[in-house]
Write an enzyme that holds these catalytic residues in place. Structure first.
Site, PDB file in Angstrom:
ATOM      1  N   GLY A  45      -3.441  -4.199  -5.950  1.00 32.48           N
ATOM      2  CA  GLY A  45      -2.949  -4.316  -7.323  1.00 32.48           C
ATOM      3  C   GLY A  45      -2.895  -3.005  -8.069  1.00 32.48           C
ATOM      4  O   GLY A  45      -2.724  -2.976  -9.295  1.00 32.48           O
ATOM      5  N   THR A  49      -0.602  -0.526  -8.154  1.00 31.64           N
ATOM      6  CA  THR A  49       0.680  -0.237  -8.806  1.00 31.64           C
ATOM      7  C   THR A  49       0.930  -1.185  -9.969  1.00 31.64           C
ATOM      8  O   THR A  49       1.403  -0.761 -11.034  1.00 31.64           O
ATOM      9  CB  THR A  49       1.833  -0.299  -7.783  1.00 31.64           C
ATOM     10  OG1 THR A  49       1.541   0.614  -6.718  1.00 31.64           O
ATOM     11  CG2 THR A  49       3.165   0.078  -8.408  1.00 31.64           C
ATOM     12  N   ASP A 103       2.034   7.781  -3.215  1.00 32.62           N
ATOM     13  CA  ASP A 103       3.038   7.451  -2.189  1.00 32.62           C
ATOM     14  C   ASP A 103       4.255   8.384  -2.233  1.00 32.62           C
ATOM     15  O   ASP A 103       4.962   8.516  -1.239  1.00 32.62           O
ATOM     16  CB  ASP A 103       3.522   6.006  -2.339  1.00 32.62           C
ATOM     17  CG  ASP A 103       2.515   4.992  -1.811  1.00 32.62           C
ATOM     18  OD1 ASP A 103       1.470   5.397  -1.259  1.00 32.62           O
ATOM     19  OD2 ASP A 103       2.787   3.777  -1.941  1.00 32.62           O
ATOM     20  N   PHE A 119       4.185  11.416  -2.215  1.00 41.02           N
ATOM     21  CA  PHE A 119       3.832  12.673  -1.563  1.00 41.02           C
ATOM     22  C   PHE A 119       3.637  12.532  -0.051  1.00 41.02           C
ATOM     23  O   PHE A 119       3.044  13.405   0.579  1.00 41.02           O
ATOM     24  CB  PHE A 119       2.586  13.279  -2.230  1.00 41.02           C
ATOM     25  CG  PHE A 119       2.866  13.669  -3.652  1.00 41.02           C
ATOM     26  CD1 PHE A 119       3.389  14.921  -3.943  1.00 41.02           C
ATOM     27  CD2 PHE A 119       2.674  12.772  -4.687  1.00 41.02           C
ATOM     28  CE1 PHE A 119       3.698  15.278  -5.245  1.00 41.02           C
ATOM     29  CE2 PHE A 119       2.975  13.117  -5.994  1.00 41.02           C
ATOM     30  CZ  PHE A 119       3.488  14.371  -6.272  1.00 41.02           C
ATOM     31  N   ASP A 136      -1.987   6.110   7.004  1.00 42.62           N
ATOM     32  CA  ASP A 136      -3.117   5.900   6.108  1.00 42.62           C
ATOM     33  C   ASP A 136      -4.179   6.983   6.231  1.00 42.62           C
ATOM     34  O   ASP A 136      -5.319   6.785   5.832  1.00 42.62           O
ATOM     35  CB  ASP A 136      -3.709   4.510   6.351  1.00 42.62           C
ATOM     36  CG  ASP A 136      -2.765   3.423   5.869  1.00 42.62           C
ATOM     37  OD1 ASP A 136      -2.986   2.918   4.766  1.00 42.62           O
ATOM     38  OD2 ASP A 136      -1.790   3.117   6.566  1.00 42.62           O
ATOM     39  N   ARG A 140      -1.589 -10.153   1.647  1.00 42.78           N
ATOM     40  CA  ARG A 140      -0.669  -9.509   0.698  1.00 42.78           C
ATOM     41  C   ARG A 140       0.237  -8.511   1.416  1.00 42.78           C
ATOM     42  O   ARG A 140       1.431  -8.444   1.144  1.00 42.78           O
ATOM     43  CB  ARG A 140      -1.448  -8.802  -0.409  1.00 42.78           C
ATOM     44  CG  ARG A 140      -2.130  -9.730  -1.382  1.00 42.78           C
ATOM     45  CD  ARG A 140      -2.825  -8.934  -2.469  1.00 42.78           C
ATOM     46  NE  ARG A 140      -3.629  -9.761  -3.341  1.00 42.78           N
ATOM     47  CZ  ARG A 140      -4.292  -9.303  -4.403  1.00 42.78           C
ATOM     48  NH1 ARG A 140      -4.241  -8.016  -4.721  1.00 42.78           N
ATOM     49  NH2 ARG A 140      -5.009 -10.112  -5.147  1.00 42.78           N
ATOM     50  N   ARG A 146       4.840  -7.905   1.981  1.00 46.86           N
ATOM     51  CA  ARG A 146       5.541  -6.732   1.456  1.00 46.86           C
ATOM     52  C   ARG A 146       6.503  -6.175   2.489  1.00 46.86           C
ATOM     53  O   ARG A 146       6.280  -6.287   3.684  1.00 46.86           O
ATOM     54  CB  ARG A 146       4.528  -5.630   1.107  1.00 46.86           C
ATOM     55  CG  ARG A 146       3.499  -5.984   0.075  1.00 46.86           C
ATOM     56  CD  ARG A 146       3.872  -5.644  -1.346  1.00 46.86           C
ATOM     57  NE  ARG A 146       4.246  -4.295  -1.587  1.00 46.86           N
ATOM     58  CZ  ARG A 146       3.426  -3.319  -1.976  1.00 46.86           C
ATOM     59  NH1 ARG A 146       2.154  -3.566  -2.134  1.00 46.86           N
ATOM     60  NH2 ARG A 146       3.883  -2.125  -2.203  1.00 46.86           N
ATOM     61  N   TYR A 192       8.239  -2.524   3.611  1.00 44.88           N
ATOM     62  CA  TYR A 192       8.081  -1.089   3.458  1.00 44.88           C
ATOM     63  C   TYR A 192       9.298  -0.381   4.042  1.00 44.88           C
ATOM     64  O   TYR A 192       9.947  -0.903   4.945  1.00 44.88           O
ATOM     65  CB  TYR A 192       6.807  -0.614   4.185  1.00 44.88           C
ATOM     66  CG  TYR A 192       5.533  -1.095   3.528  1.00 44.88           C
ATOM     67  CD1 TYR A 192       4.976  -0.396   2.481  1.00 44.88           C
ATOM     68  CD2 TYR A 192       4.907  -2.259   3.963  1.00 44.88           C
ATOM     69  CE1 TYR A 192       3.809  -0.836   1.871  1.00 44.88           C
ATOM     70  CE2 TYR A 192       3.741  -2.707   3.352  1.00 44.88           C
ATOM     71  CZ  TYR A 192       3.205  -1.993   2.309  1.00 44.88           C
ATOM     72  OH  TYR A 192       2.054  -2.428   1.705  1.00 44.88           O
TER      73      TYR A 192
END
Length: 195
Positions: free
Chosen positions: A14, A16, A35, A37, A55, A130, A134, A136
């Site tokens: 959460g 963002t 993100d 960068f 990551d 979650r 999403r 990407y």
């Protein structure tokens, strides 16, 4: 007065959503998303786990991010204008920078720049659920979450704790509005205390 707020934490916790809500509510507020960068895909190493190391801190151009933060610190008015932020005439001396990202507290040169640091956590199952919903720009290959994303989160969280980085822990499963009001209240109190 300048305030730098970190909104860090695990993937899909959460960060963002909270950052965007704060950005809308705070005067003269700019946002820098970690993100933005990421190094180009061809510069992201493949690790021993067999996955591209998205990551890992090395996947990010943290020097460029630091330079962007320093540009804001040197002239928040100029930075705001260059990034389309309308400066509010009723708060001409108030400037807030929100830094949002998953490895904000792993890069030492940034650590002393924060006025306050928040760290959102959610349980493994919720993070995985979650993330699976999403999409990407570079889709997750099968097994990425369990084989790379979660282990890297645990690694960097342990390092942050071992280094004694002072953060306000936030439960990312709490209602969004509650989290928003808590952090907004903290920032407003900081503004009052720095006057």
């Amino acid at each position: 007065m300048k305030i730098v707020v970190g909104i860090g934490g695990v993937t899909n916790s959460g960060k963002t959503t909270l950052t965007n809500s704060l950005h809308k509510a705070l005067p003269n507020c700019c946002v820098i998303h970690q993100d933005d960068f990421y190094k180009p895909q061809d510069q992201i190493a493949v690790g021993e786990d067999g996955f591209k190391q998205w990551d890992a801190l090395e996947s990010l151009d943290m020097e460029a991010m630091l330079g962007t933060v320093q540009a804001w610190l040197s002239s928040p008015q100029k930075f705001a204008r260059a990034h389309g932020v309308h400066l509010q005439p009723d708060a001409p001396d108030t400037h807030i920078l929100l830094l949002e990202g998953f490895l904000l507290y792993s890069y030492r040169p940034l650590l002393d720049l924060y006025t306050c640091r928040y760290f959102l956590t959610i349980p493994y199952e919720e993070s995985k659920r979650r993330r699976s919903t999403r999409s990407y720009p570079v889709p997750d290959p099968p097994g990425l979450f369990d084989g790379h994303v979660w282990p890297m989160y645990q690694k960097y969280k342990r390092e942050m704790e071992a280094d004694g980085v002072d953060v306000v822990q936030l439960d990312g499963t709490r209602p969004r509005e509650e989290l928003f009001l808590q952090v907004l209240g903290d920032i407003q109190n900081s503004l009052l205390n720095h006057r």
